[in-house]
Motif scaffolding. Structure first.
Motif: not given
Length: 327
Positions: A54-60, A181-184, A155-157
């Motif tokens: 996940l990116s650091e600014d991810n909504q979750f 809101a990510e494509k894994p 790591t947000f993994g």
């Protein structure tokens, strides 16, 4: 992989109620409950799990704060907004867990669909033992979670087990599409199946799709898993189609559509993955079925596959000391 459980809490969702019922206190982690929660978290780290970062600014991620209980309430409400659109809603318990792996903090959200179960009851008035239906029972400790998300808070993994919901006649992976809101990445299990399917398809286009090639594909993947090496499409192409440049390029291009990078085995149940690949299962045209362990498949002193001049095959099994009939 050692999981150290620190905190856990359970909230309840009932489609007949407008709001989630929130627990105000953490679970008491007795030895039985600790074992249950640990096993539920472990089930997320399976070869069926999708993975990503996940990116650091991810909504979750913005829902996760230093206050564990407040974070679980925020995530549960966020989850409910997406899940209530489902056309097939049932009662669910929402299990949240704070834990560590190798001293790194993790956060897990696990959806547990409640189900009917049966138990016996003793009627003291007449001494009769009856079977009674118990509604809203939690799944057993050994069963996989209906859905689960585990996030490394450093790591947000993440590892994700998700199911689709049906809304307006269409199916959606609502956790990855709406909540994250990510494509894994596809799961390790699907990635291995994609490699097999693509390799056999490419080989068929070059008239090289006999059983020996399928065995070669499985054997190549097995040895990579055994060594816990990342599997890259480039390396596989070189091993499977070493003498055919066109086939190598075709394989790379087709596999990269589903596996842009290499298949990584971080925090995967390697023993289970290896076990799935450990045997070559052969079904012969004469009705005979064989299981050949990978460790013996390449040993010409144990088993030998021969292609006859008429195109048929012969299999010679050597140095057998004992035969048992297991029926």
């Amino acid at each position: 992989m050692d999981i150290y459980i620190k905190k856990a809490i359970l909230h309840a969702f009932d489609p007949g109620h407008p709001e989630i019922t929130f627990s105000k206190e953490l679970m008491e982690l007795t030895p039985v409950m600790l074992d249950y929660v640990t096993k539920k978290v472990e089930k997320i780290y399976s070869d069926e799990a999708k993975r990503g970062h996940l990116s650091e600014d991810n909504q979750f991620l913005k829902l996760l704060t230093d206050d564990f209980i407040d974070s679980t309430i925020a995530v549960a409400n966020f989850w409910r907004e997406a899940f209530v659109l489902s056309e097939n809603q049932k009662q669910n318990d929402l299990l949240f867990v704070s834990y560590e792996i190798e001293t790194q903090p993790h956060f897990a959200f696990i959806r547990l669909a409640l189900r009917d179960a049966f138990s016996h009851t003793f009627d003291g008035t007449n001494g009769q033992i009856k079977i009674a239906k118990t509604e809203s029972s939690l799944p057993g400790a050994g069963s996989a979670a209906d859905e689960g998300l585990a996030i490394n808070c450093v790591t947000f993994g993440y590892h994700l087990i998700e199911k689709r919901i049906k809304y307006n006649g269409k199916n959606y992976h609502y956790i990855s599409e709406n909540l994250l809101a990510e494509k894994p990445e596809i799961s390790v299990n699907k990635a291995i199946k994609l490699i097999k399917k693509t390799a056999e398809s490419v080989a068929k286009s070059f008239d090289d799709d006999d059983f020996a090639f399928s065995q070669k594909v499985q054997n190549t993947v097995f040895h990579a898993v055994e060594k816990q090496e990342n599997i890259s499409p480039e390396a596989l192409a070189d091993q499977l189609f070493s003498d055919n440049l066109t086939a190598r390029l075709a394989f790379k291009d087709q596999v990269k559509e589903g596996i842009p990078d290499s298949i990584k085995f971080d925090q995967m149940p390697m023993d289970k993955i290896e076990k799935k690949l450990a045997n070559q299962k052969l079904s012969l045209s004469n009705g005979i079925e064989m299981i050949v362990p990978q460790t013996l498949y390449e040993d010409a002193e144990t088993v030998e596959f021969i292609q006859n001049n008429d195109g048929t095959y012969s299999i010679i099994i050597k140095n057998i000391e004992e035969i048992k009939n297991k029926w």
